[in-house]
Design an enzyme around this catalytic site. Structure first.
Site, PDB file in Angstrom:
ATOM      1  N   GLU A 149       0.807  -1.238   0.000  1.00  0.00           N
ATOM      2  CA  GLU A 149       0.000   0.000   0.000  1.00  0.00           C
ATOM      3  C   GLU A 149       0.836   1.282   0.000  1.00  0.00           C
ATOM      4  O   GLU A 149       0.656   2.155   0.842  1.00  0.00           O
ATOM      5  CB  GLU A 149      -0.974  -0.035   1.191  1.00  0.00           C
ATOM      6  CG  GLU A 149      -1.912  -1.229   1.132  1.00  0.00           C
ATOM      7  CD  GLU A 149      -2.758  -1.423   2.382  1.00  0.00           C
ATOM      8  OE1 GLU A 149      -2.761  -0.545   3.254  1.00  0.00           O
ATOM      9  OE2 GLU A 149      -3.433  -2.472   2.483  1.00  0.00           O
ATOM     10  N   ASN A 190       1.936  -5.149  -3.065  1.00  0.00           N
ATOM     11  CA  ASN A 190       0.551  -5.537  -2.764  1.00  0.00           C
ATOM     12  C   ASN A 190      -0.284  -4.291  -2.457  1.00  0.00           C
ATOM     13  O   ASN A 190       0.134  -3.442  -1.663  1.00  0.00           O
ATOM     14  CB  ASN A 190       0.598  -6.451  -1.514  1.00  0.00           C
ATOM     15  CG  ASN A 190      -0.697  -7.162  -1.225  1.00  0.00           C
ATOM     16  OD1 ASN A 190      -1.296  -7.749  -2.116  1.00  0.00           O
ATOM     17  ND2 ASN A 190      -1.147  -7.125   0.028  1.00  0.00           N
ATOM     18  N   HIS A 226     -10.409  -5.923  -2.185  1.00  0.00           N
ATOM     19  CA  HIS A 226     -11.446  -5.560  -1.206  1.00  0.00           C
ATOM     20  C   HIS A 226     -12.521  -4.784  -1.966  1.00  0.00           C
ATOM     21  O   HIS A 226     -12.402  -3.577  -2.183  1.00  0.00           O
ATOM     22  CB  HIS A 226     -10.840  -4.729  -0.071  1.00  0.00           C
ATOM     23  CG  HIS A 226      -9.841  -5.496   0.738  1.00  0.00           C
ATOM     24  ND1 HIS A 226     -10.184  -6.628   1.455  1.00  0.00           N
ATOM     25  CD2 HIS A 226      -8.511  -5.322   0.932  1.00  0.00           C
ATOM     26  CE1 HIS A 226      -9.105  -7.111   2.065  1.00  0.00           C
ATOM     27  NE2 HIS A 226      -8.083  -6.341   1.752  1.00  0.00           N
ATOM     28  N   GLU A 256      -6.329 -10.708  -1.210  1.00  0.00           N
ATOM     29  CA  GLU A 256      -7.131 -10.471   0.007  1.00  0.00           C
ATOM     30  C   GLU A 256      -8.608 -10.326  -0.359  1.00  0.00           C
ATOM     31  O   GLU A 256      -9.309  -9.445   0.144  1.00  0.00           O
ATOM     32  CB  GLU A 256      -6.654  -9.196   0.723  1.00  0.00           C
ATOM     33  CG  GLU A 256      -5.189  -9.185   1.071  1.00  0.00           C
ATOM     34  CD  GLU A 256      -4.730  -7.932   1.811  1.00  0.00           C
ATOM     35  OE1 GLU A 256      -5.580  -7.126   2.241  1.00  0.00           O
ATOM     36  OE2 GLU A 256      -3.510  -7.762   1.950  1.00  0.00           O
ATOM     37  N   ASP A 258     -12.368 -10.032  -0.780  1.00  0.00           N
ATOM     38  CA  ASP A 258     -13.684 -10.073  -0.130  1.00  0.00           C
ATOM     39  C   ASP A 258     -14.563  -9.057  -0.846  1.00  0.00           C
ATOM     40  O   ASP A 258     -14.073  -8.083  -1.418  1.00  0.00           O
ATOM     41  CB  ASP A 258     -13.629  -9.829   1.391  1.00  0.00           C
ATOM     42  CG  ASP A 258     -12.829  -8.617   1.814  1.00  0.00           C
ATOM     43  OD1 ASP A 258     -12.802  -7.611   1.083  1.00  0.00           O
ATOM     44  OD2 ASP A 258     -12.222  -8.662   2.901  1.00  0.00           O
TER      45      ASP A 258
HETATM   46  O1  G3I Z   1      -3.832  -6.899  18.806  1.00  0.00           O
HETATM   47  C1  G3I Z   1      -4.871  -6.085  19.367  1.00  0.00           C
HETATM   48  C2  G3I Z   1      -5.405  -6.732  20.608  1.00  0.00           C
HETATM   49  O2  G3I Z   1      -4.388  -6.772  21.557  1.00  0.00           O
HETATM   50  C3  G3I Z   1      -6.613  -5.936  21.092  1.00  0.00           C
HETATM   51  O3  G3I Z   1      -7.203  -6.589  22.175  1.00  0.00           O
HETATM   52  C4  G3I Z   1      -7.665  -5.777  19.982  1.00  0.00           C
HETATM   53  C5  G3I Z   1      -8.820  -4.904  20.405  1.00  0.00           C
HETATM   54  O4  G3I Z   1      -9.446  -4.316  19.305  1.00  0.00           O
HETATM   55  O5  G3I Z   1      -7.040  -5.175  18.883  1.00  0.00           O
HETATM   56  C6  G3I Z   1      -5.985  -5.961  18.365  1.00  0.00           C
HETATM   57  O6  G3I Z   1      -5.474  -5.359  17.226  1.00  0.00           O
HETATM   58  C7  G3I Z   1      -6.273  -5.445  16.053  1.00  0.00           C
HETATM   59  C8  G3I Z   1      -5.519  -6.226  14.991  1.00  0.00           C
HETATM   60  O7  G3I Z   1      -6.257  -6.219  13.788  1.00  0.00           O
HETATM   61  C9  G3I Z   1      -5.258  -7.664  15.396  1.00  0.00           C
HETATM   62  O8  G3I Z   1      -6.463  -8.340  15.623  1.00  0.00           O
HETATM   63  C10 G3I Z   1      -6.563  -4.039  15.581  1.00  0.00           C
HETATM   64  O9  G3I Z   1      -7.393  -3.377  16.523  1.00  0.00           O
HETATM   65  C11 G3I Z   1      -7.248  -4.074  14.239  1.00  0.00           C
HETATM   66  O10 G3I Z   1      -7.335  -2.758  13.726  1.00  0.00           O
HETATM   67  C12 G3I Z   1      -6.438  -4.930  13.280  1.00  0.00           C
HETATM   68  O11 G3I Z   1      -7.123  -4.938  12.045  1.00  0.00           O
HETATM   69  C13 G3I Z   1      -6.445  -5.546  10.956  1.00  0.00           C
HETATM   70  C14 G3I Z   1      -6.139  -4.511   9.916  1.00  0.00           C
HETATM   71  O12 G3I Z   1      -5.525  -5.137   8.794  1.00  0.00           O
HETATM   72  C15 G3I Z   1      -5.186  -3.449  10.417  1.00  0.00           C
HETATM   73  O13 G3I Z   1      -4.859  -2.551   9.413  1.00  0.00           O
HETATM   74  C16 G3I Z   1      -7.380  -6.595  10.383  1.00  0.00           C
HETATM   75  O14 G3I Z   1      -7.552  -7.652  11.319  1.00  0.00           O
HETATM   76  C17 G3I Z   1      -6.773  -7.156   9.087  1.00  0.00           C
HETATM   77  O15 G3I Z   1      -7.714  -7.963   8.450  1.00  0.00           O
HETATM   78  C18 G3I Z   1      -6.413  -6.025   8.158  1.00  0.00           C
HETATM   79  O16 G3I Z   1      -5.796  -6.555   7.019  1.00  0.00           O
HETATM   80  C19 G3I Z   1      -5.397  -5.619   6.018  1.00  0.00           C
HETATM   81  C20 G3I Z   1      -4.194  -6.198   5.304  1.00  0.00           C
HETATM   82  O17 G3I Z   1      -3.181  -6.528   6.229  1.00  0.00           O
HETATM   83  C21 G3I Z   1      -3.668  -5.232   4.250  1.00  0.00           C
HETATM   84  N1  G3I Z   1      -4.707  -4.852   3.335  1.00  0.00           N
HETATM   85  C22 G3I Z   1      -5.930  -4.348   3.939  1.00  0.00           C
HETATM   86  C23 G3I Z   1      -6.484  -5.350   4.957  1.00  0.00           C
HETATM   87  C24 G3I Z   1      -7.789  -4.882   5.510  1.00  0.00           C
HETATM   88  O18 G3I Z   1      -7.637  -3.708   6.243  1.00  0.00           O
END
Ligand code: G3I
Length: 428
Positions: A149, A190, A226, A256, A258
């Protein structure tokens, strides 16, 4: 054995499994994969069982476990507990592994994003991160997302600590550093919204050209995929933008995928549209030489980043929250099966309304999926195939070796079979 019977046995067409990875491979892709949600895999046995089925998903990618904030939250302290969940599952199940991600502005610890750097010190930080994390997964990754990105939606370079410090020189720097650590994995750029073939895609093409002009290695571009139900580009438009990238000599993949409903609950008509959108995306990959595979960003609506990010939107995946296969699953299965067999799909127990004939591989609306109610027990059976004659030599881009590989191991001239990693070699 009697000669006739022996010949008949030899010529008898094989029955193709109707599961997505099996069909995808049969249709000429390298894999159909899924992201793994680290927080769910050990507590949800139904989730784990589907994800672990290699016939359904041939490759896994960690949703969050290999990101910078998960692996080096504190400078110089490396943690692999989360990333290893996916790597170990893939190993145990005989599945491939996609690795995600290195240089990214998001999920980047504040000691990196907020640090004060010179080119020399930040280069050392990037190289140390790569040598540790990529080194830890050495030999396991089909591909690594080296940069994620780096382009904004309106087609500018994304402003981040890397751009601020190096300008666009960080592109080649990152790919060179990655190659040094792992010379055998595929090195990817990516990004999302490349699918719309607008200013963002043009800028990403420029990124590929900059890396190549600097003499640095880049093997692939990941289209995250996405997308939004009803706003997904047509199969032919998607193929057009994929081909803009393969024309530069890189492979492409949906990394990715969806396709989200903007409002819930989704009507039956909206679910059919979602199915057609998925079929168009997967179909476009089938239509482009050099498109190697499709990964869904989790497979069940139970675990998806979408509703966590877009309030009111969701149900973007191919199994519902109770692990029933959705219309979208049937549509993907159908478009893969049509290509794999050259035949229409037969789905006893369902009312899959329309399966195009061999034109399915090129039509923009390949499949009219079954009504929602009929898909729950859907176990699509692919008709016996007439396309089972083994190919003596694999074509350009095709797989020619790797663990479990039973296809051709020689390549058509002038290509040669090049070792990539334990899981696969490719005709290049
Ligand atoms: O790790 C913490 C945890 O300790 C806490 O309890 C919890 C409470 O909300 O948050 C956890 O962190 C989260 C993390 O995922 C792990 O689960 C973050 O809040 C959350 O924002 C994060 O979201 C991820 C996101 O990337 C971050 O940018 C999504 O799961 C994940 O699906 C998403 O994936 C990205 C790709 O890597 C890149 N392309 C876009 C895609 C969708 O955004």
């Amino acid at each position: 054995m009697h000669t006739k019977a022996f010949l008949a046995a030899l010529l008898a067409p094989a029955v193709v499994s109707a599961q997505l990875n099996d069909l995808a491979v049969r249709a000429g892709l390298k894999y159909f994969g899924t992201a793994l949600r680290e927080g769910a895999i050990n507590s949800d046995s139904a989730y784990a069982a589907i994800l672990s089925d290699k016939k359904e998903f041939g490759q896994l990618v960690p949703e969050n476990g290999q990101k910078w904030d998960a692996t080096e939250a504190t400078r110089g302290t490396f943690t692999y507990a989360s990333g290893d969940i996916t790597a170990n599952k893939a190993k145990a199940n005989g599945q491939g592994l996609r690795c995600h991600t290195m240089v990214w502005y998001s999920q980047l610890p504040s000691w990196v994003s907020g640090g004060t750097w010179t080119k020399t010190t930040l280069q050392s930080v990037i190289e140390t991160h790569m040598s540790n994390v990529m080194g830890h997964y050495l030999g396991q990754c089909y591909a690594w997302d080296v940069i994620n990105e780096a382009v904004t939606d309106d087609g500018a370079w994304r402003d981040n600590v890397f751009l601020k410090t190096f300008g666009t020189d960080y592109f080649a720097l990152a790919f060179n550093a990655a190659k040094k650590v792992d010379p055998n994995t595929k090195l990817y750029y990516n990004d999302y919204n490349l699918e719309y073939n607008g200013a963002k895609a043009t800028k990403a093409l420029e990124l590929v050209s900059i890396v190549k002009a600097a003499g640095a290695p880049i093997d692939g571009v990941g289209f995250q995929g996405h997308l939004i139900v009803g706003s997904t580009p047509s199969r032919s438009s998607l193929a057009t933008v994929l081909k803009r990238f393969t024309a530069l000599g890189v492979e492409v993949a949906y990394t990715e995928l969806d396709i989200r409903h903007s409002s819930l609950p989704a009507s039956t008509a909206a679910q059919v549209t979602q199915g057609n959108d998925f079929a168009n995306v997967v179909g476009s990959c089938l239509d482009v030489t050099g498109c190697v595979g499709v990964t869904v960003w989790s497979f069940t609506d139970k675990y998806s980043w979408v509703p966590e990010t877009f309030s009111g939107a969701g149900d973007a995946l191919i199994y519902d929250k109770s692990f029933n296969k959705k219309v979208a699953w049937t549509s993907i299965s159908s478009v893969l099966a049509a290509k794999a067999t050259g035949n229409p799909v037969v789905t006893p127990g369902t009312t899959l309304a329309t399966i195009t004939t061999s034109a399915a591989a090129t039509s923009s609306a390949a499949v009219t999926p079954a009504p929602v109610s009929s898909t729950k027990s859907s176990t699509a059976v692919v008709p016996t195939s007439t396309a089972t004659t083994p190919i003596a030599e694999a074509a350009h881009w095709a797989q020619c070796g790797g663990n479990g590989w039973t296809g051709a191991t020689a390549c058509q001239s002038p290509w040669t079979c090049k070792y990539s990693n334990a899981w696969y070699s490719q005709c290049l």
